[in-house]
Structures are given as structure tokens and as C-alpha cells.
Enzyme design. Structure first.
Site, mmCIF file in Angstrom:
data_model
loop_
_atom_site.group_PDB
_atom_site.id
_atom_site.type_symbol
_atom_site.label_atom_id
_atom_site.label_comp_id
_atom_site.label_asym_id
_atom_site.label_seq_id
_atom_site.Cartn_x
_atom_site.Cartn_y
_atom_site.Cartn_z
ATOM 1 C CB SER A 41 86.856 8.248 -57.347
ATOM 2 O OG SER A 41 87.387 7.591 -56.218
ATOM 3 C CD GLU A 65 86.818 12.667 -58.001
ATOM 4 O OE1 GLU A 65 88.047 12.655 -57.786
ATOM 5 O OE2 GLU A 65 85.985 12.203 -57.203
ATOM 6 N NE ARG A 112 88.031 14.793 -54.304
ATOM 7 C CZ ARG A 112 88.223 15.096 -53.024
ATOM 8 N NH1 ARG A 112 88.257 16.374 -52.645
ATOM 9 N NH2 ARG A 112 88.390 14.161 -52.125
#
Length: 346
Positions: A239, A335, A165
Site C-alpha cells: 500500500s 505510507e 502506521r
């Protein structure tokens, strides 16, 4: 020339539906406009934030600077061989629509990444991934403007420093490089990726033949729909935290008191723990405080139930993360990108 707007509300430009404003706002449709914008006095005097579809950002206040949004949405086949094809894709293209489009045209590989919200540019920055696949696997080149070097550049995959990520555009080149387009290489031969256990179980109804890319696409869409709320109904950015990756010693420490802990072994011998599982163990699944809460079907998703304040959402996330740390001694990493005028402590 580009038109720069003043005092623009970003409420309909971020999936959390936070009512923040941009001091300056501009939409860019091509590389020439990037150069024109950067030469303007407004650009020279203000800090910049590059916005995609707002599917992975949280504004906690009005932004004192210029918000730049790429809207170029061209998709061009630049090579079309017997086994593979390369596509030049504008940064403003909707990722979800690109997956649909490539599948219809017989270009395969992206089906595991179906229904992920956001733009192609944002997908590159984040190195999006799902169900055993990450976008970096298909990237051959990223094109854009390097603000510090004042030049257009083409970065090969290895130069993008993709990670979990993450990418160079989220670290060293954050707000210093404006992605204009990306070159993706896709297969013309179906190569189903069923490395993810949950996806494999979802398509097990087809035991006598390899599932087609279309079947995988449909299965992924069904899985995501069953877990994730529609941002247009319940504002969210998916998320909120990354799944933590820990070493063996730390994993064994946690496992000693949590024998049922789920995990995935990484290529470098570490352990990836589902952040959602950690949150569930604390009873935070479906928990709501004021106008912010976790989604009832997926504890890793923080939902806006009606607040206009990004700060309220961030405070909720901090409380949740603090409890996870107190219990497991694991510090969850965001995130979602937190956008603030000054460096905001996690």
C-alpha cells in the site's frame, strides 16, 4: 570494527527495485557494531538513513550519506510461563519468518500479520497492521541506541507513541534512534482475532468451532496473495498510501454523493475510508502511465513495470493523489517513506 562500503547500489535492497546508490553503506550485526560505526569519521560527517528490508521505502535519487542496515537475526525466548511467553527479537529478523517461527513454536497472536514483508525493526517503526491487529499490541519494550543522547535505551510500549502506521521512531526519533531489538509478549493460548469482516468471511467455512491460529494464518496468506503482487516479480512496496481518517462532518459530505462509500468507525468516533476505494472511483485501478501503474487487483498498490527512477514512481503517486483530492477533497498521506537528500514536498 565495522566495514563501510562506498558507492553501493541499493537496487536489490529495496522492493521497488529502484537503481539508487548509497554514498556509504554498512551492515550492522550487533549493538557493539552500532557504537563502533557511530564513532567513525564517516558516520560523524554524514547524515544517516536506517534501512530494513526496503519494503516500505522509495529512493528518488542517490543517497548522499550513510545507509545503515541491521542484519542481526537472533530470536531468544526470555520468559516462558504457563500462559504467555516473551521473545527478544533482533531488528534484522524477517517479519514474515518470525510469524511462521512463533506459530510453529506455539506462541500465538501474530497470525493476522502473516506474510507482511520487511524486518522486525521496520515493523516497529511503521507499527504494521492487518486484519484487525497491529504490532503494538505485542510490544513490551524496544531496545536501541539513541544517537542524540549517545546511549543505549530501552523504551516501554507507551514511550514508543504508536499510532496508525506510525511511532516515535517515524516522527521525533526518525534517524536518531537505531532499533537493535524488540521484546514481544505472545500468548500460549490461541485467541483468534476475527474482528476484521473480510477475514471472518474467509474462515466462515469452519462454523462449528473457533478457527485455529494455523487456519487464520493460512487464510491471511491466501487473502494477501490474492491481492498483492510478489515484489520479486512486480516490484512494489504494498500500500502506497494510508487509509484516510476523517471526522463525521467530512464523512457525511462525501457520503451525500457517494452512498455506497465503505467505512470503519474508529475508537475516537472518526471514520476510516479505504484509500483503495477512493482511487477506484476515479478509474485508476490497473492504470498504467509509462513504466509505473497501479496493480490490477489492488488499486492502493503502485507497481514498478521497469523504471529505474524513483522520481518517476513518485510523480505517478502525486498525479493519483491530486485526482483524489480534486474529486473528494481528501489528501492521501504516503505510507511509503520517500527518501531524498533534501526535504521532498509531498
Amino acid at each position: 570494527m565495522v566495514r563501510i562500503f562506498e558507492g553501493v547500489s541499493l537496487k536489490d535492497k529495496n522492493k521497488f527495485a529502484v537503481d539508487a546508490k548509497a554514498q556509504h553503506y554498512v551492515e550492522i550485526n550487533n549493538e557493539q557494531q552500532i557504537h563502533s560505526l557511530l564513532e567513525s569519521e564517516v558516520s560523524k560527517k554524514n547524515k544517516k538513513f536506517i534501512l530494513g528490508e526496503g519494503s516500505n521505502v522509495l529512493f528518488i535519487e542517490d543517497f548522499e550519506g550513510i545507509v545503515i542496515r541491521l542484519t542481526n537475526n537472533n530470536v531468544q525466548v526470555i520468559s516462558n510461563g504457563k500462559w504467555e511467553a516473551s521473545l527478544l527479537v533482533g531488528a534484522g529478523v524477517s517479519w514474515a519468518e518470525l510469524v511462521q517461527q512463533t506459530l510453529k513454536r506455539g506462541f500465538f497472536g501474530l497470525e493476522n500479520l502473516a506474510q507482511i514483508p520487511g524486518s522486525v525493526g521496520g515493523a516497529i517503526v511503521q507499527n504494521i497492521g492487518a486484519y484487525g491487529v497491529e504490532i503494538e499490541e505485542f510490544v513490551t519494550e524496544v531496545r536501541g541506541f539513541n544517537i542524540e543522547k549517545w546511549s543505549y535505551e530501552k523504551l516501554e510500549r507507551k514511550e514508543c507513541r504508536f499510532g496508525y502506521r506510525s511511532s516515535i521512531f517515524k516522527t521525533e526519533l526518525k534517524d536518531k534512534f537505531i532499533i537493535s531489538s524488540v521484546v514481544l509478549k505472545l500468548s500460549k493460548i490461541p485467541k483468534p482475532n476475527l474482528s476484521h469482516d473480510e477475514l471472518k468471511k474467509k474462515v466462515k467455512v469452519f462454523p462449528f468451532f473457533r478457527p485455529t491460529p494455523k487456519k487464520i494464518y493460512t487464510a491471511v496468506c491466501n487473502l494477501r496473495s490474492s491481492k498483492l503482487p510478489d515484489p520479486s516479480v512486480l516490484p512494489n512496496c504494498g500500500s502506497f498510501f494510508k487509509n484516510p481518517v476523517i471526522d463525521e462532518e467530512e464523512f457525511l459530505r462525501i457520503k451525500e454523493n457517494n452512498s455506497n462509500i465503505p467505512y470503519y468507525r474508529t475508537k475516537n468516533g472518526k471514520y476510516k475510508i479505504p484509500a483503495g476505494w477512493l482511487i477506484e472511483q476515479l478509474g485508476w485501478k490497473g492504470k498504467r502511465i509509462g513504466k509505473v501503474g497501479t496493480y490490477e487487483h489492488h488499486s492502493l498498490v503502485i507497481v514498478n513495470y521497469g523504471t529505474s527512477s524513483g522520481k518517476e514512481i513518485l510523480d505517478f503517486a502525486r498525479m493519483l493523489r491530486n485526482e483524489v483530492f480534486a474529486k473528494f477533497k481528501i489528501l492521501l498521506e504516503n505510507e511509503v517513506v520517500i527518501v531524498a537528500n533534501n526535504p521532498e514536498p509531498l
